[in-house]
Design a protein around this motif. Structure first.
Motif, PDB file in Angstrom:
ATOM      1  N   ASP A 171       1.662   7.283  13.637  1.00 14.51           N
ATOM      2  CA  ASP A 171       0.698   8.156  13.098  1.00 14.51           C
ATOM      3  C   ASP A 171       1.038   9.035  11.756  1.00 14.51           C
ATOM      4  N   LEU A 172       2.582   8.868  11.996  1.00 21.87           N
ATOM      5  CA  LEU A 172       3.221   9.541  10.646  1.00 21.87           C
ATOM      6  C   LEU A 172       2.999   8.353   9.597  1.00 21.87           C
ATOM      7  N   SER A 173       3.362   7.545   9.368  1.00 24.21           N
ATOM      8  CA  SER A 173       3.085   6.250   8.430  1.00 24.21           C
ATOM      9  C   SER A 173       1.711   6.362   8.122  1.00 24.21           C
ATOM     10  N   ASP A 174       0.893   6.233   9.208  1.00 21.79           N
ATOM     11  CA  ASP A 174      -0.610   6.331   8.634  1.00 21.79           C
ATOM     12  C   ASP A 174      -1.505   7.380   8.028  1.00 21.79           C
ATOM     13  N   ARG A 175      -0.627   8.366   8.343  1.00 18.30           N
ATOM     14  CA  ARG A 175      -1.156  10.023   7.661  1.00 18.30           C
ATOM     15  C   ARG A 175      -0.424   9.516   5.797  1.00 18.30           C
ATOM     16  N   MET A 208      -0.339   7.159   4.183  1.00 15.90           N
ATOM     17  CA  MET A 208      -1.471   6.386   3.733  1.00 15.90           C
ATOM     18  C   MET A 208      -2.673   7.350   3.214  1.00 15.90           C
ATOM     19  N   ILE A 209      -2.956   8.122   4.044  1.00 17.47           N
ATOM     20  CA  ILE A 209      -4.172   8.509   3.493  1.00 17.47           C
ATOM     21  C   ILE A 209      -3.849   9.040   2.559  1.00 17.47           C
ATOM     22  N   LEU A 210      -2.481  10.329   2.358  1.00 12.72           N
ATOM     23  CA  LEU A 210      -1.882  10.846   1.415  1.00 12.72           C
ATOM     24  C   LEU A 210      -2.075  10.036   0.106  1.00 12.72           C
ATOM     25  N   ILE A 211      -1.224   8.572   0.301  1.00 12.44           N
ATOM     26  CA  ILE A 211      -0.960   8.164  -0.822  1.00 12.44           C
ATOM     27  C   ILE A 211      -2.588   8.116  -1.762  1.00 12.44           C
ATOM     28  N   ILE A 212      -3.474   7.240  -0.571  1.00 12.67           N
ATOM     29  CA  ILE A 212      -5.034   6.408  -1.286  1.00 12.67           C
ATOM     30  C   ILE A 212      -5.959   8.381  -1.838  1.00 12.67           C
ATOM     31  N   ALA A 213      -5.949   9.203  -0.855  1.00 13.81           N
ATOM     32  CA  ALA A 213      -6.574  10.480  -1.508  1.00 13.81           C
ATOM     33  C   ALA A 213      -5.683  10.991  -2.561  1.00 13.81           C
ATOM     34  N   ASN A 214      -4.401  10.876  -3.445  1.00 16.20           N
ATOM     35  CA  ASN A 214      -3.733  10.403  -4.875  1.00 16.20           C
ATOM     36  C   ASN A 214      -4.169  10.033  -5.337  1.00 16.20           C
ATOM     37  N   MET A 215      -4.671   8.420  -5.087  1.00 17.07           N
ATOM     38  CA  MET A 215      -4.947   7.854  -6.454  1.00 17.07           C
ATOM     39  C   MET A 215      -6.958   7.975  -6.400  1.00 17.07           C
ATOM     40  N   LEU A 216      -7.730   8.993  -5.013  1.00 19.66           N
ATOM     41  CA  LEU A 216      -8.332   9.195  -5.518  1.00 19.66           C
ATOM     42  C   LEU A 216      -8.879  10.562  -6.640  1.00 19.66           C
ATOM     43  N   GLU A 217      -8.042  10.920  -6.397  1.00 18.75           N
ATOM     44  CA  GLU A 217      -8.040  12.772  -6.795  1.00 18.75           C
ATOM     45  C   GLU A 217      -6.115  13.027  -7.167  1.00 18.75           C
ATOM     46  N   GLU A 218      -5.259  12.500  -7.778  1.00 22.15           N
ATOM     47  CA  GLU A 218      -4.275  13.297  -8.524  1.00 22.15           C
ATOM     48  C   GLU A 218      -3.491  14.318  -8.025  1.00 22.15           C
ATOM     49  N   LYS A 219      -2.898  14.350  -7.631  1.00 19.26           N
ATOM     50  CA  LYS A 219      -1.956  15.912  -6.647  1.00 19.26           C
ATOM     51  C   LYS A 219      -0.627  16.208  -5.897  1.00 19.26           C
ATOM     52  N   ALA A 222       3.758  15.217  -0.347  1.00 21.04           N
ATOM     53  CA  ALA A 222       4.383  15.566   1.518  1.00 21.04           C
ATOM     54  C   ALA A 222       4.705  13.687   1.824  1.00 21.04           C
ATOM     55  N   VAL A 223       3.989  12.965   1.108  1.00 21.71           N
ATOM     56  CA  VAL A 223       4.393  11.202   1.255  1.00 21.71           C
ATOM     57  C   VAL A 223       6.142  11.308   1.627  1.00 21.71           C
ATOM     58  N   LEU A 224       6.607  11.674   0.235  1.00 25.55           N
ATOM     59  CA  LEU A 224       8.123  11.480  -0.195  1.00 25.55           C
ATOM     60  C   LEU A 224       8.889  12.365   1.320  1.00 25.55           C
ATOM     61  N   ASP A 225       7.976  13.218   1.989  1.00 21.66           N
ATOM     62  CA  ASP A 225       8.373  14.489   3.027  1.00 21.66           C
ATOM     63  C   ASP A 225       8.151  13.383   4.512  1.00 21.66           C
ATOM     64  N   GLN A 226       7.981  12.898   4.693  1.00 24.34           N
ATOM     65  CA  GLN A 226       7.225  11.812   5.653  1.00 24.34           C
ATOM     66  C   GLN A 226       8.460  10.888   5.821  1.00 24.34           C
ATOM     67  N   LEU A 227       8.267  10.544   4.801  1.00 25.20           N
ATOM     68  CA  LEU A 227       9.283   9.500   4.726  1.00 25.20           C
ATOM     69  C   LEU A 227      10.608   9.709   4.888  1.00 25.20           C
ATOM     70  N   ASN A 228      11.238  10.840   4.084  1.00 28.84           N
ATOM     71  CA  ASN A 228      12.159  10.962   4.220  1.00 28.84           C
ATOM     72  C   ASN A 228      12.556  11.367   6.381  1.00 28.84           C
ATOM     73  N   TYR A 229      11.556  12.360   6.587  1.00 29.81           N
ATOM     74  CA  TYR A 229      11.764  12.476   8.279  1.00 29.81           C
ATOM     75  C   TYR A 229      11.926  10.648   8.788  1.00 29.81           C
ATOM     76  N   LEU A 230      11.597   9.645   8.528  1.00 25.46           N
ATOM     77  CA  LEU A 230      11.739   8.357   8.819  1.00 25.46           C
ATOM     78  C   LEU A 230      13.144   7.943   9.054  1.00 25.46           C
ATOM     79  N   LEU A 231      13.446   8.244   7.691  1.00 25.10           N
ATOM     80  CA  LEU A 231      15.062   8.090   7.434  1.00 25.10           C
ATOM     81  C   LEU A 231      16.202   8.899   7.806  1.00 25.10           C
ATOM     82  N   GLY A 232      16.003   9.609   8.478  1.00 23.40           N
ATOM     83  CA  GLY A 232      16.919  10.436   9.472  1.00 23.40           C
ATOM     84  C   GLY A 232      17.051  11.810   9.453  1.00 23.40           C
TER      85      GLY A 232
END
Ligand code: 9MR
Ligand code: ZN
Length: 537
Positions: A408-412, A414-425, A431-441
């Motif tokens: 669920d966290l990874s899917d979320r 993905m939503i942010l990465i695609i939202a960023n393609m539609l409107e960069e923010k 937030a994407v990096l924070d999710q990855l950091n969570y998964l990685l420890g």
């Protein structure tokens, strides 16, 4: 695992100290930083993170960007060693992608050349599959070859709806991040050919006469935990055709047409014909909706009460590929009557794939009502994820920790990465990096949820080949904390936690725990997408 030099770098500290220190892996002190004051509410009460029960403070060393291996120390407590390097995720990216090769079922087995001595295995699950109910008038006599594809998870089942999610994520990765299409991940193929391995299996799951697609193929019950794939020789059975499987199949095949047309037009055409045939089944069976797996099976059910989101996705992909009016008409009338657009990246809720397909259809007028409504919905969804991210003590964008919370966290993300393609923010990217950091420890369990990556990583996934070989196949994302584990009979973690255990800590790295520590193709696939986004230079 680590950070790239220019990214934000934060550790979460749960003890009551004033400073933190950063050392090189060989114990040279490099910096001392101050920990911030505790966050408090209006009454001055210190804020406790709801999901983990921890009081977290940020040790921010973002400005430190020397390359190398380091650890953080707070008084006597040391963090695991992590790296700061521009290509810190490259090995991981290849490893996470290679898992699909390791999960291969069928004809050629997986060979020593790519899987090494330990994980190579002979061909498996190559026998013909029968329809589970021999008395059924239409399908009872069916006996077909459905060999190939990827094993779903720690078990050897192959299920069309979660497979569709995995394929969609890999196709989106190859499409959105072209550098990924060239990545040699140490298997016999690159990403599109590996994905095709699954698509070819899916094609076999379609009944050639009706166009309907069987929901799954498995043995009656799961193989024992000590059975290698080739030792699992029980009869294979097909479950009923479902609207979910048929619609997901139509979506995947229509998408596959666009991705493979330049590489292999004949194969692309085969996918297109299959997609249209599946859509015919869906129009001929408008009342097919809820899927309930027959009690005959003891394997995964993938029960799903509603097939309309899958049809939404099928119509969107078919429209994007063919531009035919009938699909647009379907989309227009479906979306018109709805206030929410079935947000989700599968396996049960496929609406976000439909939204992405429509929003990226080149010929669509960005001022038309349908486009505006879908885009607004997508951006609102991303905004709600951002709200959750901001509030969380570990910067986790999850409201709930369910079975497969790491998905669920990874899917979320993905939503942010695609939202960023539609409107960069900037917020989306952070937030994407924070999710990855969570998964990685960087989480409340202080463990990397990807096997083989991170000094302190999950070592005992619920995955037969890993259990039998007493070594985890590397690159697998485990399910992660499950706040509802106490309701899962037979999972050892249910007995290791109690009502007081916060959801983000309902996890243990034990191989019996199918509800916190299993692995799945469609948990790895959104992680591939996230890593693809970072890999794209
Ligand atoms: O991923 C699935 C999760 O969302 C469900 O809550 C759970 C219970 O139905 O099933 C999970 O899927 C499992 C599947 O049924 C069989 N293969 C392994 C999957 C991951 O645990
Ligand atoms: Zn197999």
């Amino acid at each position: 695992v680590g950070y790239r030099p220019d990214d934000s770098k934060v550790a979460f500290v749960v003890s009551q100290d004033r400073t933190f220190k950063l050392y090189t892996a060989d114990d040279k002190l490099f910096m001392t930083g101050n920990l911030p004051v505790y966050k408090a509410d209006e009454k001055g009460e210190v804020l406790v993170d709801e999901k983990s029960g921890d009081i977290t403070r940020s040790a921010d060393f973002t400005n430190f960007n020397l390359e190398g291996s380091f650890y953080i120390k707070v008084r006597a407590d040391k963090s695991p060693v992590f790296k700061i390097e521009p290509n810190v995720y490259d090995g991981l990216t290849a490893g996470v992608l290679k898992v699909f090769y390791y999960q291969r079922c069928g004809g050629n087995g997986i060979t020593e050349e790519y899987a090494g001595e330990k994980f190579a295995h002979d061909p498996c699950h190559t026998g013909k599959a029968k329809y589970y109910d021999p008395t059924n008038e239409i399908y009872g006599s069916v006996e077909i070859d459905v060999s190939g594809g990827w094993h779903d998870a720690g078990d050897y089942g192959r299920y069309v709806t979660p497979a569709s999610k995995a394929v969609a994520d890999l196709l989106l990765t190859a499409e959105h991040f072209p550098a990924m299409a060239d990545l040699d991940f140490g298997g016999p193929d690159k990403i599109l050919a590996e994905t095709r391995y699954e698509i070819e299996w899916m094609l076999k799951m379609q009944n050639p006469i009706t166009g309907g697609v069987y929901h799954k193929v498995t043995t009656k019950n799961h193989a024992s935990m000590t059975a290698l794939p080739e030792a699992d020789k029980d009869q294979l059975y097909l479950s009923p055709v479902s609207a979910q499987a048929t619609a997901d199949f139509a979506a995947v095949m229509a998408y596959a047409y666009r991705m493979y047309n330049k590489i292999d037009p004949a194969f692309a055409q085969e996918c297109m014909v299959a997609a249209k045939k599946a859509w015919e089944w869906l129009t001929a069976n408008p009342d097919a909706n809820a899927y309930v797996d027959p009690s005959f099976f003891g394997t995964g059910t993938y029960n799903d009460g509603n097939a309309k989101d899958e049809l939404f996705w099928a119509a969107a992909e078919l429209f994007k590929t063919t531009k035919e009016e009938k699909y647009l008409d379907y989309l227009t009338s479906y979306v018109a009557g709805k206030s929410n657009l079935d947000n989700g990246f599968g396996w049960a809720d496929m609406g976000s794939y439909a939204q992405v397909a429509y929003l990226t259809t080149e010929s669509v007028d960005k001022n038309d009502e349908l486009y505006k409504k879908i885009k607004q919905n997508f951006i609102d969804h991303a905004a709600s994820i951002i709200e959750t991210w901001k509030k969380d003590g570990y910067k986790v964008a999850l409201d709930d920790y369910v079975w497969g919370s790491n998905k669920d966290l990874s899917d979320r993300a993905m939503i942010l990465i695609i939202a960023n393609m539609l409107e960069e923010k900037h917020e989306y990217k952070a937030a994407v990096l924070d999710q990855l950091n969570y998964l990685l420890g960087r989480n409340a369990m202080d463990i990397s949820y990807v096997t083989g990556y991170g000094e302190k990583a999950a070592k005992h996934p619920h995955h037969r080949q890993s259990v039998i070989n007493e070594q985890a196949v590397p690159g697998m994302l485990v399910g992660g904390p499950n706040g509802y584990i106490m309701d899962v009979n037979g999972d050892p973690v249910a007995k290791m936690v109690d009502e007081k255990t916060p959801p983000a800590k309902c996890y243990a790295d034990v191989d019996g725990s199918y509800a916190t520590n299993e692995i799945c193709i469609y948990w790895n696939s959104p992680l591939v997408y996230i890593l693809g986004y970072l890999y794209q230079k």
